[in-house]
Design a protein around this motif. Structure first.
Motif, short mmCIF file in Angstrom:
data_model
loop_
_atom_site.label_atom_id
_atom_site.label_comp_id
_atom_site.label_asym_id
_atom_site.label_seq_id
_atom_site.Cartn_x
_atom_site.Cartn_y
_atom_site.Cartn_z
N VAL A 39 0.85 -1.19 0.00
CA VAL A 39 0.00 0.00 0.00
C VAL A 39 0.89 1.24 0.00
CG1 VAL A 39 -0.20 0.16 2.51
CG2 VAL A 39 -2.01 1.09 1.07
N THR A 40 0.45 2.28 -0.67
CA THR A 40 1.19 3.55 -0.74
C THR A 40 0.32 4.67 -0.16
OG1 THR A 40 2.43 2.86 -2.69
CG2 THR A 40 2.28 5.22 -2.25
N ILE A 41 0.89 5.35 0.85
CA ILE A 41 0.22 6.50 1.47
C ILE A 41 0.85 7.76 0.88
CG2 ILE A 41 -0.38 7.62 3.64
CD1 ILE A 41 0.17 4.96 5.03
N THR A 42 0.04 8.62 0.26
CA THR A 42 0.55 9.74 -0.53
C THR A 42 0.89 10.96 0.34
OG1 THR A 42 -0.79 8.99 -2.37
CG2 THR A 42 0.03 11.25 -2.47
N CYS A 43 2.03 11.58 -0.04
CA CYS A 43 2.42 12.86 0.59
C CYS A 43 3.33 13.60 -0.40
CB CYS A 43 3.15 12.62 1.92
SG CYS A 43 3.59 14.15 2.77
N ASN A 44 3.01 14.91 -0.74
CA ASN A 44 3.76 15.69 -1.72
C ASN A 44 3.91 17.15 -1.22
OD1 ASN A 44 3.95 13.82 -4.22
ND2 ASN A 44 1.79 13.70 -3.63
N TYR A 45 4.96 17.79 -1.73
CA TYR A 45 5.10 19.25 -1.51
C TYR A 45 5.69 19.85 -2.79
CZ TYR A 45 10.11 18.53 -0.68
OH TYR A 45 11.44 18.21 -0.81
N ASP A 46 5.64 21.17 -2.90
CA ASP A 46 6.09 21.88 -4.11
C ASP A 46 7.59 22.16 -3.98
OD1 ASP A 46 6.45 23.31 -6.38
OD2 ASP A 46 4.84 24.75 -6.01
N ALA A 47 8.39 21.27 -4.54
CA ALA A 47 9.84 21.40 -4.44
C ALA A 47 10.35 22.56 -5.30
CB ALA A 47 10.51 20.10 -4.85
N LYS A 48 9.65 22.92 -6.36
CA LYS A 48 10.09 24.04 -7.18
C LYS A 48 9.96 25.38 -6.42
CE LYS A 48 8.97 21.91 -11.63
NZ LYS A 48 8.17 22.04 -12.87
N TYR A 49 8.96 25.42 -5.59
CA TYR A 49 8.73 26.66 -4.84
C TYR A 49 9.60 26.71 -3.58
CZ TYR A 49 6.33 30.27 -2.17
OH TYR A 49 6.05 31.41 -1.42
N TYR A 50 9.60 25.58 -2.81
CA TYR A 50 10.32 25.56 -1.54
C TYR A 50 11.75 25.05 -1.67
CZ TYR A 50 5.81 26.20 0.78
OH TYR A 50 4.59 26.69 1.19
N GLY A 51 12.02 24.36 -2.77
CA GLY A 51 13.30 23.67 -2.82
C GLY A 51 13.17 22.34 -2.09
N THR A 52 14.27 21.61 -1.95
CA THR A 52 14.22 20.33 -1.26
C THR A 52 14.13 20.54 0.23
OG1 THR A 52 16.65 20.21 -1.26
CG2 THR A 52 15.50 19.15 -3.10
N LEU A 53 13.22 19.79 0.88
CA LEU A 53 12.98 19.96 2.30
C LEU A 53 13.11 18.62 3.02
CD1 LEU A 53 9.79 22.24 2.09
CD2 LEU A 53 12.16 22.97 2.50
N SER A 54 13.28 18.68 4.32
CA SER A 54 13.34 17.49 5.16
C SER A 54 11.92 17.01 5.46
CB SER A 54 14.10 17.77 6.46
OG SER A 54 14.04 16.67 7.31
N VAL A 55 11.73 15.68 5.38
CA VAL A 55 10.41 15.08 5.60
C VAL A 55 10.58 13.85 6.49
CG1 VAL A 55 8.37 14.04 4.54
CG2 VAL A 55 9.60 15.88 3.34
N CYS A 56 9.61 13.64 7.40
CA CYS A 56 9.61 12.43 8.21
C CYS A 56 8.22 11.79 8.21
CB CYS A 56 10.06 12.73 9.64
SG CYS A 56 8.88 13.75 10.59
N TRP A 57 8.18 10.41 8.41
CA TRP A 57 6.93 9.66 8.56
C TRP A 57 6.98 8.96 9.92
CZ3 TRP A 57 2.57 9.11 5.59
CH2 TRP A 57 2.59 9.61 4.29
N GLY A 58 5.83 9.03 10.63
CA GLY A 58 5.75 8.37 11.92
C GLY A 58 4.40 7.71 12.12
N ARG A 59 4.31 6.85 13.12
CA ARG A 59 3.06 6.18 13.43
C ARG A 59 2.43 6.86 14.64
NH1 ARG A 59 3.01 -0.26 13.11
NH2 ARG A 59 0.79 0.33 13.23
N GLY A 60 1.13 7.15 14.47
CA GLY A 60 0.42 7.85 15.53
C GLY A 60 0.19 9.31 15.13
N PRO A 61 -0.58 10.06 15.94
CA PRO A 61 -0.85 11.47 15.64
C PRO A 61 0.46 12.28 15.59
CG PRO A 61 -2.34 10.64 17.31
CD PRO A 61 -1.31 9.60 17.13
N ILE A 62 0.48 13.31 14.74
CA ILE A 62 1.68 14.14 14.56
C ILE A 62 1.83 15.08 15.76
CG2 ILE A 62 2.79 15.86 13.10
CD1 ILE A 62 1.19 14.73 10.74
N PRO A 63 2.96 15.02 16.44
CA PRO A 63 3.16 15.92 17.60
C PRO A 63 3.52 17.33 17.14
CG PRO A 63 5.08 14.54 17.27
CD PRO A 63 4.08 14.10 16.25
N ASN A 64 3.79 18.23 18.10
CA ASN A 64 4.15 19.60 17.77
C ASN A 64 5.50 19.68 17.07
OD1 ASN A 64 1.78 20.59 18.86
ND2 ASN A 64 2.67 20.80 20.91
#
Length: 602
Positions: A39-64
């Motif tokens: 299964v694939t869970i989708t996540c995208n951002y605009d790299a042309k606008y922001y440039g390359t960014l750091s991304v993380c995936w975790g299990r459970g609700p996203i903390p602050n």
């Protein structure tokens, strides 16, 4: 940031249901998948606008800050950490595709997954949560492999399959003829899920079968496996050729006809036929050695001609079908004789006279000699013996001309040349009749049959007569073809001649040897003990004792009665032991049948 489920990255059997819920800066989706799938869970951002960014995936609700129970992280150019090889970022990270793929789902993979994109600035991070529900699935279909193929056996093998999160309960095998539809297939369930090989038996040789398999668990039935198409090996034919017929063509040849065996029992392609034959010697009742010829199979009905046979000789024939695996059972015919050889029949008429009517003739014979060249005159003088009585004609069949002439006699020879052709009788040989026992009015007979002739025996006929009578005054009785013995009880005391015939469709055989038997009456047998008391003994007893005259009369009478009662009781017991086994008896000179049991009739 735009979040979307990726249908292209899922397997064809993955069913996903996505519900998008956006609450503030956090969007939540609901995704459903099945055990064992990816299964694939989708996540995208605009790299042309922001440039390359750091991304993380975790299990459970996203903390602050950061990701809870982090499973994978990227710095925007490559994956920097991951919890398991099952977590993969297959998208183009440089273009902002950071979708998470989870491989070979398990039910424990169910839960909330959060994607956090670190955008520079205060409270600028983009966060996305997805609720993943992993459900048990149907098993994967087995992959079949052939192992062994024999005449009536097929063996197939498969590897253990993924059970879909629920144990496999059983396997189901569908087997059918290749050309038949699957709804006619024979379905067999194998309730041992640990099996990885099965052997199918009781199949037909030289048949092509199609086979497939399913795995079943509590969720459902798998898709069908690959279809195996296999052909069993040939086996020797199981049926003999049908409708075998034999016909005599000449004195040295027979023609044999037959049809191919049943198609479902040929067990392969019939290649040829073995036609065997052997002579039968009626005098010794023995067969000669088998001889045979091979005939190539060319159709459903065939024939061949057997040549080089002996004239006037009975032959038995047998035909067997052969395929690549071997020879099948034989179909045998009744005995059939070749024709007699054609012979020239010469009839010789010989004139002779008795001495009382023969007188010498001294007259000169002036008649011209018109006799054939075969007439010989061996008279020692000029006298010719002449006859005044009518000649006696003697006719004989020979292959050469023979002249019989007593010394001193001139024979007149008349020859008629004629050809005659005879055919062998097709009636059966006479049975062999035997007398097993003759005791106290009970006669047991048995018989055996010889050659059946050209057709099976249809019955036997027993004829009997009193010795002094002619066969014109006989009695007869017919028996079934499967009967080989009979018992005659209480016949009229006399001497008898008996003989037997066998019958078939061609006619009646010659009579068996005539047997003579003598049946004595019970009176003679029962009087024997009484006759042991001589008249002299009885006379002495009468003179020596008082009342001897009366005793001399009563004692013999009592002895006769006691002896008769003892013999009668023994005879009744003996007959009762043979209850239901008697076939016939003689009563007042006639043979009669009894249907009821002996015990009831006594």
């Amino acid at each position: 940031m735009k979040l979307r489920p990726s249908a292209s990255s899922m397997s064809p059997h993955t069913c996903c249901l996505v519900l998008g819920l956006c609450l503030g800066s956090v969007c939540a989706d609901v995704l459903q998948a099945f055990v064992g799938r990816d299964v694939t869970i989708t996540c995208n951002y605009d790299a042309k606008y922001y440039g390359t960014l750091s991304v993380c995936w975790g299990r459970g609700p996203i903390p602050n800050r950061g990701c809870a129970n982090e499973v994978i992280r990227t710095d925007g150019t490559e994956v920097t950490s991951r919890e398991s090889e099952r977590y993969v970022l297959f998208g183009n990270i440089h273009e902002g595709d950071v979708s998470l793929t989870i491989r070979t789902l398990q039910e424990t993979d169910s839960g909330t997954y959060g994607c956090r994109v670190d955008i520079p600035g205060w409270f600028n991070d983009h966060k996305h949560e997805t609720v993943l529900n992993v459900l048990p699935a149907r098993p994967n279909p087995p992959q079949l492999e052939p192992r062994e193929v024999k005449e009536e056996v097929l063996t197939v093998h498969w590897r253990p399959v993924f059970d879909g999160g629920r144990p496999v309960l059983f396997y189901r095998i569908d087997l059918k003829n290749k050309q038949a539809p699957w709804d006619t297939a024979i379905k067999t369930e194998l309730h041992d899920p640990s099996l990885t090989q099965v052997t199918l038996v009781d199949l037909r040789p030289a048949r092509t079968y199609s086979l497939r398999m399913f795995a079943v668990n509590s969720v459902g039935t798998s898709d069908p496996s690959n279809v195996l198409t296999m052909t069993t090996k040939e086996a020797a034919p199981e049926a003999s050729p049908a409708e075998l017929k034999v016909e005599a063509l000449s004195s040295r040849s027979l023609r044999v006809w037959w049809k191919a065996p049943r198609s479902d029992l040929r067990n392969g392609v019939i290649r040829s036929y073995k036609v065997s034959y052997r002579a039968y010697d009626g005098s010794t009742r023995q067969f000669g050695q088998w001889q045979y010829v091979w005939v190539t199979a060319e159709g459903e009905a065939q024939s061949c001609v057997l040549t080089g046979l002996k004239p006037s000789t009975k032959y038995g024939t047998m035909v067997q079908a052969r395929n690549n695996a071997g020879i099948g059972p034989g179909s045998m015919s009744s005995l059939l004789a070749t024709m007699d050889e054609v012979q020239t029949t010469s009839e010789l008429t010989v004139g002779t006279s008795s001495p009382s009517t023969t007188r010498p003739d001294t007259r000169p014979d002036t008649r011209p000699d018109t006799r054939p060249d075969t007439t010989l005159d061996t008279s020692a003088s000029a006298q010719t013996t002449r006859t005044t009585t009518k000649p006696t004609e003697i006719t004989t069949k020979t292959t050469t001309t023979t002249t019989l002439k007593p010394p001193g006699t001139t024979l007149g020879l008349t020859v008629w040349a004629s050809a005659s052709t005879t055919f062998n009788s097709e009636s059966p040989e006479p049975p062999v009749l035997q007398i097993k026992s003759v005791f106290e009015g009970v006669v047991s007979l048995s018989w055996s049959c010889g050659s059946h002739g050209s057709s099976p025996i249809t019955g036997f006929t027993l004829e009997y007569k009193v010795v002094n009578a002619s066969w014109d005054h006989l009695k007869s009785l017919d028996f079934s073809p499967d009967q080989t013995q009979a018992t005659i009880i209480e016949p009229r005391p006399s001497s008898y001649h008996i003989r037997m015939f066998a019958r078939n469709a061609a006619g009646k055989s010659r009579a068996s040897d005539v047997l003579t038997l003598t049946v004595r009456g019970k009176d003679k047998q029962e009087d024997a003990p009484v006759s042991s008391l001589s008249p002299d003994t009885r006379a002495v007893s009468a003179e020596d004792r008082p009342g001897a005259h009366l005793a001399a009369i009563l004692v013999p009478v009592l002895l006769v009665l006691v002896t008769a009662a003892a013999i009668g009781t023994w005879q009744i017991r003996r007959i009762r032991k043979k209850k239901g086994t008697l076939n016939m008896w003689l009563d007042s000179g006639a043979l009669r049948y009894r249907a009821e049991s002996l015990q009831e009739s006594l």
